[in-house]
Design an enzyme around this catalytic site. Structure first.
Site, PDB file in Angstrom:
ATOM      1  N   GLU A  97       0.823  -1.226   0.000  1.00 47.61           N
ATOM      2  CA  GLU A  97       0.000   0.000   0.000  1.00 47.61           C
ATOM      3  C   GLU A  97       0.849   1.265   0.000  1.00 47.61           C
ATOM      4  O   GLU A  97       0.461   2.289  -0.556  1.00 47.61           O
ATOM      5  CB  GLU A  97      -0.951   0.024   1.199  1.00 47.61           C
ATOM      6  CG  GLU A  97      -2.104  -0.973   1.104  1.00 47.61           C
ATOM      7  CD  GLU A  97      -1.773  -2.322   1.713  1.00 47.61           C
ATOM      8  OE1 GLU A  97      -0.574  -2.579   2.022  1.00 47.61           O
ATOM      9  OE2 GLU A  97      -2.706  -3.120   1.902  1.00 47.61           O
ATOM     10  N   PHE A 135     -11.872  -6.700  13.671  1.00 53.31           N
ATOM     11  CA  PHE A 135     -10.771  -7.197  12.848  1.00 53.31           C
ATOM     12  C   PHE A 135     -10.382  -6.138  11.810  1.00 53.31           C
ATOM     13  O   PHE A 135     -11.237  -5.602  11.116  1.00 53.31           O
ATOM     14  CB  PHE A 135     -11.185  -8.505  12.155  1.00 53.31           C
ATOM     15  CG  PHE A 135     -10.122  -9.011  11.217  1.00 53.31           C
ATOM     16  CD1 PHE A 135      -8.881  -9.440  11.708  1.00 53.31           C
ATOM     17  CD2 PHE A 135     -10.331  -9.046   9.846  1.00 53.31           C
ATOM     18  CE1 PHE A 135      -7.900  -9.883  10.847  1.00 53.31           C
ATOM     19  CE2 PHE A 135      -9.352  -9.501   8.981  1.00 53.31           C
ATOM     20  CZ  PHE A 135      -8.132  -9.920   9.485  1.00 53.31           C
ATOM     21  N   GLN A 136      -9.112  -5.851  11.730  1.00 47.85           N
ATOM     22  CA  GLN A 136      -8.555  -4.834  10.834  1.00 47.85           C
ATOM     23  C   GLN A 136      -9.190  -3.463  11.044  1.00 47.85           C
ATOM     24  O   GLN A 136      -9.336  -2.685  10.111  1.00 47.85           O
ATOM     25  CB  GLN A 136      -8.653  -5.275   9.362  1.00 47.85           C
ATOM     26  CG  GLN A 136      -7.771  -6.496   9.072  1.00 47.85           C
ATOM     27  CD  GLN A 136      -7.557  -6.770   7.601  1.00 47.85           C
ATOM     28  OE1 GLN A 136      -8.412  -6.487   6.771  1.00 47.85           O
ATOM     29  NE2 GLN A 136      -6.403  -7.329   7.279  1.00 47.85           N
ATOM     30  N   LYS A 179     -17.531  -0.368   5.582  1.00 49.51           N
ATOM     31  CA  LYS A 179     -17.921  -1.376   4.595  1.00 49.51           C
ATOM     32  C   LYS A 179     -19.420  -1.404   4.357  1.00 49.51           C
ATOM     33  O   LYS A 179     -19.885  -1.641   3.235  1.00 49.51           O
ATOM     34  CB  LYS A 179     -17.436  -2.756   5.054  1.00 49.51           C
ATOM     35  CG  LYS A 179     -17.569  -3.817   3.979  1.00 49.51           C
ATOM     36  CD  LYS A 179     -16.917  -5.129   4.370  1.00 49.51           C
ATOM     37  CE  LYS A 179     -16.994  -6.113   3.200  1.00 49.51           C
ATOM     38  NZ  LYS A 179     -16.405  -7.412   3.559  1.00 49.51           N
ATOM     39  N   MET A 224      24.396   8.619   3.102  1.00 52.42           N
ATOM     40  CA  MET A 224      24.302   9.923   3.746  1.00 52.42           C
ATOM     41  C   MET A 224      24.566   9.814   5.244  1.00 52.42           C
ATOM     42  O   MET A 224      25.233  10.671   5.829  1.00 52.42           O
ATOM     43  CB  MET A 224      22.936  10.566   3.479  1.00 52.42           C
ATOM     44  CG  MET A 224      22.830  11.983   3.967  1.00 52.42           C
ATOM     45  SD  MET A 224      24.078  13.060   3.239  1.00 52.42           S
ATOM     46  CE  MET A 224      23.182  13.735   1.826  1.00 52.42           C
TER      47      MET A 224
END
Lengths: 566, 157
Positions: free
Chosen positions: A50, A112-113, A162, A474
């Site tokens: 993602e 969940f999630q 959802k 760096m």
């Protein structure tokens, strides 16, 4: 027309003219993906993480100037997207990210999630929305696009539970946006602009300090015009590379921590800073009390909060830099000529001759700066250059001959390693006719290396030039300078076989150790039109110079020729 | 460090669920100070008024106003200069203390006794913040059990 919320999301995106969505499906966003499957109004690119989706949307936005769009699921899908949001937020990139959320009835139950996406993203988005009713959904998406691209641009998150995407309702997409509490100031104050004109006329050593806001405002031509009509020298920030054009004699170069000598000296000696869409970042100013010490400051910025945040400003102008420049130019028309500041230009020319932006080339080993200049010679204005973060990024900013805005895509504000490759994918989708090169390092490239698969699947032929010094370069440089060469966890000698890694994912790989091999690999990669890794063995201990140590005054630079003497 | 000035800021916002976290989160994230914060809906609108007492250098105070302005649901930010400013406090005393004394004390600070039960007396005062401070000091001799301050509300004169 009646439809479910998921279909409304697709219809709204189509109505906004979205051509490409970068994303990754999951439980809470599945309803929307089901509708994506059924539509053909836009293309969906399945990144393999993602974070990469959001960076790709970001790269797309930077190249096209349009709003980039990414889509992720709830919970980990969203949290993976946070770095991408923060990256876009720091660089003011217009973007809409749509995330799934658990059903309304489960919010707050540790479902969940489930994660509080609105809470987490609040400090790294321009605005965010949780959709609580289906009837709000079209208006919210409309507002999200409006907020993302107006005023100071930025990413906007739309979090959709959802059950909302499953629910059926009437879809009417609004034509207009009316947010009474959101009215960005676009037009600069007339009197302030007049005062700024007078200040420029009175000045003996004016300096244009050009920032990323000029790119966002598409005002590059006006900046060039202003510089040209008065023969006013200019310095660019990291985010503004390309605005003035590489060959422009008025351009001193990039200023700041890794700015060139004449740019930093110009800022130290100017009597009038004309700051255009720049925000006095600490990497630009160095020690604030020594920054532009002898100068009055004109500051043009669309974000009032940027003005006076770090330095006191004598001529504050809140507004879109494009419109303000039009009026500044009109005010100066016929009242300035190129002779007025010729003494000042000569001073800067002497500085540039004294310590030009340079490096010591080698016949035995590829210097990273050489590789970048070589890409510039071969591709020049034709290429779009993205980068990751670190030494290679600074070398690219210093040595590539950027000739136009939106040619140079990098994470300036947040400094996100792993940005370059996915951003390059977005850039190539946004400008398919251009050759897109990601200049990266052996540290950064591994932070989104899974995008090899995305690039292969969708045939997005971006070329990753890995300037490989077997170091987290760096940080290593700072350890050399400031930590008595204790190289704590920066030695990256243990590496994958980059050539095989690229090939394992359907790309093409090259190992390069000589200049001839470099040329050959680059030309071959361009001809093959496939995603490529060019793994370039470069000088291990090369430093990015000049360098202003953090917190030091801009005029105290560690210079390349001083290094040579050591 | 630059001298810190106290300032009362009123923020008119769209009355939506996450607006208070946007405002308080802004203060937390940018390291601004909140001394008191009160919030209540405005009558007959979909707006709320948040009153914040803060402290900072001139540069910080200016940033607070500008950063608040940038929040999308913020309509207006008022930096109070000429204002009437009030804060409320409730104090619980044991019933053994002298009711008349407490009544007189509360009366001296524009308040009074608001509740007397079998075990306790509750006094209420609404006054300027510095007077509230004095009032709380004065209550100490009456063994206060609990002190609840309400935060500042302000209105421009």
């Amino acid at each position: 027309m009646k439809m479910n919320g998921a279909r409304m999301v697709c219809e709204a995106l189509i109505a906004e003219g979205v051509k490409t969505v970068f994303g990754y499906p999951g439980g809470a966003i599945m309803n929307v993906y089901d509708e994506i499957y059924k539509q053909d109004g836009f293309e969906h690119i399945l990144n393999r993480h993602e974070q990469a989706s959001v960076h790709a949307a970001d790269g797309y936005a930077r190249v096209t100037g349009d709003v980039g769009v990414a889509m992720v699921t709830s919970g980990p899908g969203f949290t993976n997207a946070v770095t991408g949001l923060a990256t876009a937020y720091m660089d003011s990139i217009p973007m809409v990210v749509i995330s799934g959320q658990v059903p309304l009835s489960l919010i707050g139950t540790d479902g969940f999630q489930e994660i509080d996406a609105i809470g987490i993203s609040r400090p790294c988005t321009k605005h965010n929305f949780l959709v609580r009713e289906l009837s709000e959904l079209p208006r919210i998406i409309k507002e999200a696009f409006h907020i993302a691209k107006t005023g100071r641009p930025g990413p906007v998150l739309v979090d959709i539970p959802k059950d909302i995407t499953a629910e059926i309702g009437e879809f009417v997409y609004p034509d207009l946006v009316d947010i009474p509490s959101y009215k960005p100031t676009i037009k600069g104050n007339k009197r302030q602009i007049e005062k700024a004109v007078d200040a420029i006329l009175k000045s003996k050593k004016p300096l244009l300090y050009v920032g990323g806001g000029v790119v966002l405002s598409n005002a590059s031509d006006l900046v060039r015009k202003l510089a040209d009509m008065g023969g006013i020298p200019a310095v660019e920030t990291l985010m503004a590379r390309g605005v003035m054009g590489a060959g422009n004699p008025l351009l001193q170069g990039m200023l700041g921590m890794h700015g060139n000598y004449s740019s930093n000296m110009a800022m130290s000696e100017t009597d009038l800073v004309i700051a255009l869409g720049s925000r006095f970042d600490d990497r630009v100013t160095g020690k604030l009390s020594e920054f532009a010490k002898y100068a009055d400051i004109i500051h043009v910025d669309i974000d009032a909060a940027n003005i006076g945040k770090l330095v006191d400003v004598d001529y504050p102008i809140v507004g879109d830099v494009y419109g303000v420049l039009e009026r500044l130019i009109a005010g100066l028309e016929g009242r300035v000529n190129r002779d007025k500041y010729s003494d000042w230009r000569e001073v800067l020319e002497r500085y540039d001759n004294l310590h030009p932006q340079s490096f010591t080339d080698s016949e035995n080993v590829i210097k990273p700066q050489w590789a970048i200049e070589r890409i510039g010679e071969l591709l020049g204005e034709e290429a779009i250059i993205t980068s990751d973060v670190g030494q290679h990024q600074m070398w690219a900013a210093q040595h590539y001959p950027f000739d136009r805005p939106r040619q140079w895509i990098n994470s300036g504000g947040l400094g996100t390693m792993g940005f370059g490759f996915p951003a390059a994918l977005g850039a190539k989708k946004g400008a398919p006719e251009k050759t897109v090169i990601n200049i990266t390092g052996d540290g950064s490239i591994l932070m989104n290396v899974q995008e090899l698969v995305t690039a292969s699947e969708y045939k997005i032929p971006v070329i990753n030039v890995i300037l490989n010094n077997n170091f987290l370069g760096m940080v290593r440089q700072w350890q050399t300078f400031f930590y008595e060469a204790r190289y704590a966890e920066t030695d990256l000698s243990y590496q994958p076989n980059f050539k095989l890694l690229a090939e394992a994912c359907g790309g093409i790989g090259y190992d390069v150790a000589t200049k001839a091999e470099f040329d050959e690999a680059l030309k071959d990669a361009i001809a093959k039109d496939r995603v490529a890794f060019i793994n370039v063995a470069v000088n291990r201990f090369e430093n990015v110079l000049p360098m202003v140590p953090a917190g030091g005054a801009l005029y105290n630079m560690i210079l390349d020729d001083q290094q040579k003497e050591k | 460090m630059a001298d810190k000035t106290r300032r009362v800021v009123s923020v008119l916002v769209e009355n939506e669920s996450s607006v208070l976290s946007r405002v308080s989160g802004l203060f937390a994230g940018r390291g601004y100070n909140i001394e008191t914060l009160t919030v209540a809906p405005l009558p007959n609108t979909n707006r709320s008024r948040i009153t914040i007492v803060t402290k900072g250098s001139q540069r910080v105070l200016e940033q607070i106003t500008k950063q608040l302005h940038k929040l999308v649901p913020v309509y207006k930010v008022v930096e109070h200069e000429e204002m009437v400013e009030k804060e409320m406090v409730l104090v619980k005393f044991p019933i053994e203390e002298n009711l008349a004394d407490i009544q007189a004390l509360c009366g001296a600070y524009n308040g009074g006794i608001v509740n007397v039960g079998t075990d306790i007396i509750i006094g209420m005062v609404a006054d300027e913040p510095f007077r509230i401070k004095h009032f709380i000091e004065a209550t100490q001799r009456y063994s206060p059990i609990e002190v609840v301050r309400g935060g500042v509300v302000a209105i421009e004169r």
